[in-house]
Design a protein around this motif. Sequence first.
Motif, PDB file in Angstrom:
ATOM      1  N   LYS A 128      41.519   6.964 -10.536  1.00  0.00           N
ATOM      2  CA  LYS A 128      42.939   6.872  -9.880  1.00  0.00           C
ATOM      3  C   LYS A 128      43.032   7.932  -8.655  1.00  0.00           C
ATOM      4  O   LYS A 128      43.768   7.317  -7.793  1.00  0.00           O
ATOM      5  CB  LYS A 128      43.842   7.179 -11.091  1.00  0.00           C
TER       6      LYS A 128
ATOM      7  N   ASP B 134      49.791  13.758  -6.254  1.00  0.00           N
ATOM      8  CA  ASP B 134      48.748  12.949  -6.186  1.00  0.00           C
ATOM      9  C   ASP B 134      47.685  13.429  -5.250  1.00  0.00           C
ATOM     10  O   ASP B 134      46.516  13.536  -5.585  1.00  0.00           O
ATOM     11  CB  ASP B 134      48.895  11.756  -6.309  1.00  0.00           C
TER      12      ASP B 134
ATOM     13  N   PRO C 208      44.613   5.886 -16.220  1.00  0.00           N
ATOM     14  CA  PRO C 208      46.208   6.061 -15.277  1.00  0.00           C
ATOM     15  C   PRO C 208      46.167   4.564 -14.904  1.00  0.00           C
ATOM     16  O   PRO C 208      45.129   3.645 -14.801  1.00  0.00           O
ATOM     17  CB  PRO C 208      45.331   6.841 -14.146  1.00  0.00           C
TER      18      PRO C 208
ATOM     19  N   THR D 199      48.728  10.274 -14.174  1.00  0.00           N
ATOM     20  CA  THR D 199      47.550  10.451 -13.060  1.00  0.00           C
ATOM     21  C   THR D 199      47.348  11.987 -13.214  1.00  0.00           C
ATOM     22  O   THR D 199      48.235  12.900 -12.993  1.00  0.00           O
ATOM     23  CB  THR D 199      48.477  10.393 -11.674  1.00  0.00           C
TER      24      THR D 199
END
Length: 314
Positions: free
Chosen positions: A177, A246, A131, A107
């Motif tokens: 992603k 993330d 990803p 990611t």
Amino acid sequence: MIDLRRESDNTMRIGFVGIGTMGSPIAECLIRAGHSLSVYDRRSEATGVVCAQGAVRTDSACLAAHDNEVVFTSLPGPVEFEAAMLEPRTGILAGLRPGAVHIDLTTNAPKTVARIGEACRSRGVELVDAPVSGRPPAMTVMIGASDAAFAKYRPLFDIIAANVFHVGPSGTGATAKLVTQYLGYTNFIASIEGMLVAARAGIDLDILAEIVPVSAGQSRTFDNIALGVFSGSFAAGGTLDIVAKDIELACQLARDVGAPATLGALASDIYKRAQALGWGQEGFPIVARVLEAMAGTELRRRELAPGNAKGGKQ
């Protein structure tokens, strides 16, 4: 691109760097499909399972890439990916030969993908960002690649994923992603807050937990509340550190493209507060404890309390 054929038209020589929580089961899928893997992880003990299945352990990322047609990476984030690729003597680019393809499952940040992609092109190597979400072999993979590369390597993706999407050129997989992470993990914070409103207002959480899945609040995210928060285990999904990373990458992407990310900024702050409390390696649902403390209320369903094996109706 170089010819992928080794002993037959269906098997390849593959390097794999990053044999962790995701990398190990993905590598196992490739081995079971008959491919030959050279693997590397900074923690050599992490490669034990795949080496027992036939993979060959190497002493550096460079050696894992050497003489292989395809190299995968599955790493924690952009910093680790860039280091693994560019280290002058032991990095992947030092080992890849012209015509090879690099497939990154990390990611990642689109800007990092673009920068490393340029370094790859200067060496005659194509970078494919791919990803993943979920667990192999039933997971989803979002691919940024040229049409030719996607078509050529589609068989590898079909081995590791049930849902394979060609999003567009290199970098678009990483973007897709991050958008899905933004949606999922901001929704998680909103779901916790909604349940806390209910708890403070005196609504029975056991009843509400049956209402939400058949109403406008239904979502996969709510399932993680049932698994990790209502039970008090906080164990569902990945670690808090990964999710916080993330969300921050997704917010940075929003800033880069000039899009609003007001909910993401608030969610990111909550995840960072949980990290500051030392919970980074816990399951990400532990972030609920930050919001519970703010509300002075814990979200525990009677039927899912720790030590009670019987769950409530769903």
